[in-house]
Design an enzyme around this catalytic site. Structure first.
Site, PDB file in Angstrom:
ATOM      1  N   ARG A  46      -3.403   9.207  15.544  1.00  0.00           N
ATOM      2  CA  ARG A  46      -4.936   9.484  16.328  1.00  0.00           C
ATOM      3  C   ARG A  46      -5.012  10.873  15.783  1.00  0.00           C
ATOM      4  O   ARG A  46      -6.524  11.269  15.371  1.00  0.00           O
ATOM      5  CB  ARG A  46      -4.596   9.641  17.663  1.00  0.00           C
ATOM      6  CG  ARG A  46      -6.022  10.186  18.627  1.00  0.00           C
ATOM      7  CD  ARG A  46      -5.761   9.651  19.911  1.00  0.00           C
ATOM      8  NE  ARG A  46      -5.672   8.627  20.535  1.00  0.00           N
ATOM      9  CZ  ARG A  46      -6.842   7.826  20.704  1.00  0.00           C
ATOM     10  NH1 ARG A  46      -7.941   8.356  20.458  1.00  0.00           N
ATOM     11  NH2 ARG A  46      -6.484   6.502  21.137  1.00  0.00           N
ATOM     12  N   THR A  91      -4.387   6.611  33.317  1.00  0.00           N
ATOM     13  CA  THR A  91      -3.380   6.039  34.531  1.00  0.00           C
ATOM     14  C   THR A  91      -3.544   4.773  34.936  1.00  0.00           C
ATOM     15  O   THR A  91      -4.157   4.357  35.753  1.00  0.00           O
ATOM     16  CB  THR A  91      -3.577   6.883  35.992  1.00  0.00           C
ATOM     17  OG1 THR A  91      -5.307   7.129  35.839  1.00  0.00           O
ATOM     18  CG2 THR A  91      -3.344   8.611  35.868  1.00  0.00           C
ATOM     19  N   THR A 126      -7.360   9.572  36.759  1.00  0.00           N
ATOM     20  CA  THR A 126      -7.859   9.101  37.961  1.00  0.00           C
ATOM     21  C   THR A 126      -6.621   8.705  38.751  1.00  0.00           C
ATOM     22  O   THR A 126      -5.718   8.269  38.173  1.00  0.00           O
ATOM     23  CB  THR A 126      -8.685   7.707  37.637  1.00  0.00           C
ATOM     24  OG1 THR A 126      -9.727   7.935  37.361  1.00  0.00           O
ATOM     25  CG2 THR A 126      -8.827   6.999  39.338  1.00  0.00           C
ATOM     26  N   CYS A 266     -10.749   0.964  34.619  1.00  0.00           N
ATOM     27  CA  CYS A 266     -11.540   1.916  35.965  1.00  0.00           C
ATOM     28  C   CYS A 266     -11.439   0.713  37.032  1.00  0.00           C
ATOM     29  O   CYS A 266     -10.628   0.868  37.885  1.00  0.00           O
ATOM     30  CB  CYS A 266     -12.895   2.421  35.538  1.00  0.00           C
ATOM     31  SG  CYS A 266     -12.589   3.863  34.431  1.00  0.00           S
ATOM     32  N   ARG A 337      -8.277  -2.679  26.732  1.00  0.00           N
ATOM     33  CA  ARG A 337      -7.311  -2.439  27.779  1.00  0.00           C
ATOM     34  C   ARG A 337      -7.622  -3.446  28.929  1.00  0.00           C
ATOM     35  O   ARG A 337      -8.757  -3.261  29.304  1.00  0.00           O
ATOM     36  CB  ARG A 337      -7.369  -0.881  28.234  1.00  0.00           C
ATOM     37  CG  ARG A 337      -6.567  -0.251  27.177  1.00  0.00           C
ATOM     38  CD  ARG A 337      -6.437   1.268  27.688  1.00  0.00           C
ATOM     39  NE  ARG A 337      -7.947   1.886  27.627  1.00  0.00           N
ATOM     40  CZ  ARG A 337      -8.241   3.263  27.930  1.00  0.00           C
ATOM     41  NH1 ARG A 337      -7.430   3.895  28.525  1.00  0.00           N
ATOM     42  NH2 ARG A 337      -9.345   3.642  27.880  1.00  0.00           N
TER      43      ARG A 337
END
Length: 432
Positions: A46, A91, A126, A266, A337
């Site tokens: 990355r 997270t 989060t 999320c 994800r």
């Protein structure tokens, strides 16, 4: 004595962003237009792409890297030069739907090893209410030998980055900020105020800011679950959910939620953090758990409806061939994800259906590594069923003729988001 804000502004010390993914990179680049920034990540591949001016997430253009004062590194000594640390790592949840704090605690240990008197640490990840002060601060104190509040300061400012959304950006979305004391709160507010044009909201405590982030997505999750449950009921009634929603939306106070797959990092994850914390407090969540159950069941439900439609057309499901269009967790992003499309694929395969998958945005390597699914370069029909699982922009222009060209004589079209319901006249068709 210079304040932290003055030291940053005068470039006496750099600001560091730890974790350069969907959240950390836009933040780092925004600060790098105003300050000296250290962009820290442990992923060398990355980092190599970032040094070339390429965002691995595909969110930022090359121009976003131009004229920015930022050094991308995995070197702890470079990280040590900073005095204001922003931790923005994922997270996720584990396979038991429990919070997986390993990336967060690992990043905390990294910062703890370089923390110096007078430094600031602000978390963006989060978490459940209390995590920053109860789980992270002790690690910072233990590894640095310093005392929070006296020797270093801690704040929390939950991320509000929405991948693929060019309308609601870091700059024009109000930012929640909080701190371990009043002085910290004002410093954090000042620093974020430099890059957030919409302004900041000062939360009265770190725990309040953590809770605010959790309920933003929990509220959406519960409302989408209601729409998903209604779509199941309306299907049994023989009426289209989207037709119902269009009619209901004519009332001024109707909330515009719609049914669909709820994945990603999320909405499909954050509610489980609240459930975890509630259990610790001896409270069994009811609405949140119910919403999670409904939304986590939708992939299997959609696959079963597809199979039933195929059987109704006289197809032999065992050995039938299906095309799934879209693999990412939402439209027009490359992020896979927690994609619930995987549940559709898995359920179809359990029925003996041969499944091909295409996606114009997802990385074939990432999909293969994460889900064991091989992406096809392009559709190669005929298919006994086509399932449009993600409403990617390139799919919006498709019409009935396009699907007819792909489907067998008894082929079925499943349109998860209902984007073709006004275009299909002849094909066997179903949507949520």
């Amino acid at each position: 004595m210079d304040t932290m804000a003055e030291r940053l502004r005068s470039r006496a010390v750099p600001l560091a962003v730890v974790g350069l993914g969907y959240v950390g990179l836009p933040l780092a680049m925004a600060f790098a237009g105003k300050l000296d920034v250290v962009g820290y990540d442990i992923d060398e591949e990355r980092l190599a792409r970032l040094r070339e001016g390429v965002d691995p997430c595909g969110e930022l253009p090359v121009s976003a890297f131009e004229g920015k004062s930022i050094r991308f590194t995995s070197d702890l000594e470079r990280l040590r030069e900073a005095a204001f640390y922003v931790i923005a790592v994922p997270t996720p949840i584990d396979r038991h739907n429990q919070p997986d704090l390993r990336p967060l605690l690992s990043a905390t240990r990294t910062v703890g090893r370089v923390l110096k008197p007078g430094d600031y640490v602000v978390y963006e990840s989060t978490v459940y209410p209390g995590c920053t002060e109860e789980d992270c601060v002790p690690i910072l104190e233990d590894l640095s030998g310093l005392k929070e509040g006296r020797d270093f300061k801690v704040g929390y400012s939950p991320e509000r980055i929405n991948p693929g959304d060019q309308k609601h950006t870091l700059a024009n979305t109000v930012k929640i900020v909080s701190g371990c004391d009043g002085e910290t709160l004002e410093t954090v507010a000042t620093v974020y105020g430099w890059v957030v044009e919409a302004g900041v909201h000062r939360a009265p405590s770190i725990k309040v800011a953590e809770a605010a982030k959790i309920i933003e997505n929990t509220q959406r999750d519960v409302n989408i679950a209601l729409m998903n449950e209604l779509s199941i009921i309306f299907d049994r009634m023989g009426i289209n959910t989207y037709d119902v929603l269009e009619a209901a939306a004519t009332k001024w106070n109707f909330l515009p939620f719609s049914p669909g797959l709820v994945g990603g990092h999320c909405i499909g994850v954050d509610p489980y953090y609240m459930v975890y914390k509630a259990k610790e407090l001896k409270y069994h969540t009811k609405m949140i758990n119910s919403g999670r159950f409904v939304n986590d069941s939708m992939g299997g439900y959609i696959a079963k409806k597809a199979v039933k439609k195929m059987i109704a057309q006289g197809q032999n499901v065992l050995g039938a061939k299906a095309l799934v269009m879209g693999m990412t967790f939402k439209e027009n992003v490359s992020d896979i994800r927690n994609s619930k499309v995987a549940d559709i694929i898995r359920e179809l395969k359990d029925f003996g259906v041969r499944v091909e998958v295409v996606d114009p945005y997802a990385s074939p390597e990432e999909v293969a590594r994460e889900y064991g699914v091989e992406l096809s370069e392009s559709p190669k029909g005929p298919y006994d069923a086509v399932i449009v699982a993600v409403a990617h922009h390139p799919y919006l222009t498709w019409d009935e003729a396009d699907f007819k060209a792909l489907l067998s004589d008894k082929g079925v079209l499943v349109d998860v988001k209902g984007i073709y319901r006004d275009k299909i006249r002849e094909l066997p068709y179903w949507s949520l």
